[in-house]
Design a protein around this motif. Structure first.
Motif, PDB file in Angstrom:
ATOM      1  N   VAL A   7      37.938  18.534  -8.281  1.00 39.81           N
ATOM      2  CA  VAL A   7      38.844  18.601  -7.138  1.00 39.81           C
ATOM      3  C   VAL A   7      39.057  17.177  -6.627  1.00 39.81           C
ATOM      4  O   VAL A   7      38.087  16.489  -6.280  1.00 39.81           O
ATOM      5  N   GLN A  34      42.782  27.897  -2.650  1.00 37.70           N
ATOM      6  CA  GLN A  34      42.055  27.041  -3.592  1.00 37.70           C
ATOM      7  C   GLN A  34      40.640  27.550  -3.836  1.00 37.70           C
ATOM      8  O   GLN A  34      40.124  27.451  -4.948  1.00 37.70           O
ATOM      9  N   LEU A  39      42.057  20.700  -9.473  1.00 36.90           N
ATOM     10  CA  LEU A  39      42.801  21.012  -8.265  1.00 36.90           C
ATOM     11  C   LEU A  39      43.017  19.748  -7.456  1.00 36.90           C
ATOM     12  O   LEU A  39      42.131  18.894  -7.384  1.00 36.90           O
ATOM     13  N   LYS A  43      41.002  30.193  -6.388  1.00 38.25           N
ATOM     14  CA  LYS A  43      41.154  29.640  -7.739  1.00 38.25           C
ATOM     15  C   LYS A  43      39.809  29.157  -8.283  1.00 38.25           C
ATOM     16  O   LYS A  43      39.497  29.365  -9.469  1.00 38.25           O
TER      17      LYS A  43
END
Length: 536
Positions: free
Chosen positions: A225, A272, A262, A275
């Motif tokens: 991320v 998120q 991400l 996900k």
């Protein structure tokens, strides 16, 4: 005693006050009529065979029934009951970048560090059974917590770590990955993953190519991320330095290990997290990583005041006001009570015992099949239906029932073969599945979980027991899946365990992609059930 539905007071209290007011008005009206009949002499020559004492009892009984019904509507409880459900447990190591560049405020109005902590807290809370370790890194690395299930310890360390804690400048991602690899041991257990939270700026240290290759070989994906605006300079607070987020550096980590990338957005943290969870859930397990998760549910006692309300109401209806006469319904009620059946349903330990008891009690048999440590729907079914007081009260008088659980772990080979044989014998296609049989072992119908709750489920179960087969559930087949997906699931090169896990992961993927399957498409919901059944 506590009340879970105090909000109902806004209509319960006015009704009780209104009833008391009407009763008081009725009493004064009666006194007024008597006063008129006696012409205010205080002496009445009218004779009545109505009992004054019974009149008071009837009034008190009616008012009491209303009060008890009001208490029941407030849903009284006597505490909470804890229930443990077993769920698959993953091994996750989180790498948290605390270099000074993470203090830059270019992530939708908050600093990169605050955005990372927001995401991390929500993610930790969404993984109650996973083992999670935390490593902070900048120019050096530090193990904040080893792999643990203690959410309190993890969250405490997340709150305490701050950018700039390390004197060594830079962002040594390679050293952090090597530390995470050591934390997962030389042979990472199935279900392992590394999660990197970083802005990708000022990367120092060696080339991560070697460690990435080892992680890919060990099937340990990196979920990366990235924080900050990609490629846009941002000022580091209290310094004259500028930092520039490099998302591509972070993205390469995930691409090299078949992971997930991400670009962080605090405004979309919920989607998120979904996900992240979807990707983590698809990591394959070996069937041994199982952890218990505790759920608390209220212990309802509303049936007690409700029963007292009905009792008081029956007194009001049946108790005669006149001394010599009883209400005509009294005899009928007493007669019906004498005809009440003397047998009761119960839970037994085995299928064979259930059949024997059912013949003695002349009740149908209910066999419940679940997958307690792999089927999310089975866990939901047990939590929302089987443990509910409404179901327990219904089962006490309607059926002889037994629970047949097929967990991935905890059974001997003999037990597993016997239970699988019963699954085939009764034609169970999905998990959970409840099969109803008559005393001669003839199938009456079957039901799975009902998202509408225990009342709806019991209504359908009663219909099946009455012979209404249309209320029973059927299951769709995985034959309707695309050919490439079906071949992947049924790959003959896979072992039975690997194939089972692949079905399980596919079901998770489908469920995560469409969390409201029951509302969108009944057929797709049945497909989900079929996938879970093949994972058993």
């Amino acid at each position: 005693m506590e009340f879970l539905a105090l909000k109902n007071l806004f209509w319960v209290l006015p009704i009780i006050i209104l009833a008391i007011g009407l009763a008081a008005r009725s009493y004064h009206q009666r006194k007024k009529v008597i006063s008129l009949l006696t012409q205010n002499s205080g002496h009445c020559n009218l004779k009545s065979n109505a009992s004054p004492v019974r009149r008071r009892i009837l009034g008190i009984a009616l008012l009491s029934s209303l009060v008890f019904a009001g208490i029941s509507a407030l849903r009284p409880i006597s505490g909470f009951v804890r229930t443990e459900f077993k769920r698959p447990s993953k091994n996750l190591v989180i790498l948290f970048d605390i270099s000074k560049s993470m203090t830059a405020t270019d992530t939708e109005g908050i600093s990169r560090n605050d955005a990372a902590k927001l995401l991390l807290r929500e993610f930790i809370n969404s993984r109650p059974t996973d083992r999670i370790g935390l490593i902070s890194f900048a120019g050096d690395t530090f193990i904040e917590t080893p792999v643990t299930r203690s959410r309190a310890t993890l969250l405490k360390r997340v709150n305490q770590i701050q950018p700039g804690d390390f004197l060594v400048p830079g962002t040594d991602i390679t050293a952090a990955l090597e530390e995470a690899q050591n934390l997962l041991t030389e042979e990472p257990p199935p279900g392992s993953a590394i999660i990197v939270l970083s802005d990708g700026d000022n990367v120092t240290g060696g080339d991560p190519k070697t460690v990435l290759g080892q992680l890919k070989k060990s099937q340990v994906p990196i979920i990366a991320v990235a924080f900050g605006r990609d490629g846009e300079p941002a000022n580091v607070p209290r310094t004259e330095m500028f930092t520039q987020s490099n998302h591509n550096t972070v993205k390469q980590l995930s691409e090299s290990t078949n992971g997930l990338f991400l670009s962080a957005s605090p405004k979309e943290v919920d989607s998120q997290i979904a996900k992240l969870n979807t990707r983590v859930d698809t990591i394959e397990l070996d069937g041994k990583n199982i952890a218990g998760e505790l759920y608390e549910r209220p212990q309802d006692i509303f049936l007690w005041p409700l029963s007292l309300a009905l009792f008081c109401l029956m007194i009001h209806i049946l108790l005669p006001l006149k001394i010599k006469h009883w209400h005509p319904l009294t005899t009928a009620v007493v007669f019906l009570l004498t005809l009440a059946p003397s047998y009761y349903g119960e839970e037994v330990d085995s299928y064979e015992e259930a059949l024997e008891v059912a013949k003695t009690e002349e009740l149908p048999v209910m066999v419940i099949f679940t997958g307690s440590d792999w089927s999310k729907l089975s866990i939901t079914f047990e939590q929302e239906i089987l443990t509910h007081q409404i179901f327990k009260k219904w089962a006490e008088t309607k059926v002889i029932w037994t629970l047949i659980d097929l967990p991935r772990v905890g059974l001997t080979d003999v037990e597993r073969r016997a239970r699988r044989s019963l699954v085939e014998e009764l034609g169970v296609e999905t998990f959970p599945m409840v099969v109803f049989l008559d005393v001669n072992k003839n199938p009456m119908g079957s039901l799975t979980h009902d998202p509408k709750g225990p009342s709806s489920w019991i209504e359908r179960a009663d219909a099946i027991l009455k012979g209404e087969i249309a209320e029973a559930d059927t299951a769709a087949s995985t034959d309707y899946l695309p050919e490439e997906i079906r071949k992947s699931l049924e790959d003959p090169a896979l072992t039975e365990t690997q194939r089972s896990i692949r079905y399980y992961n596919k079901a998770l993927e489908l469920e995560k992609a469409e969390p409201e399957l029951t509302l969108k498409s009944t057929d797709r919901f049945k497909l989900l059930l079929d996938l879970y059944s093949k994972a058993a």
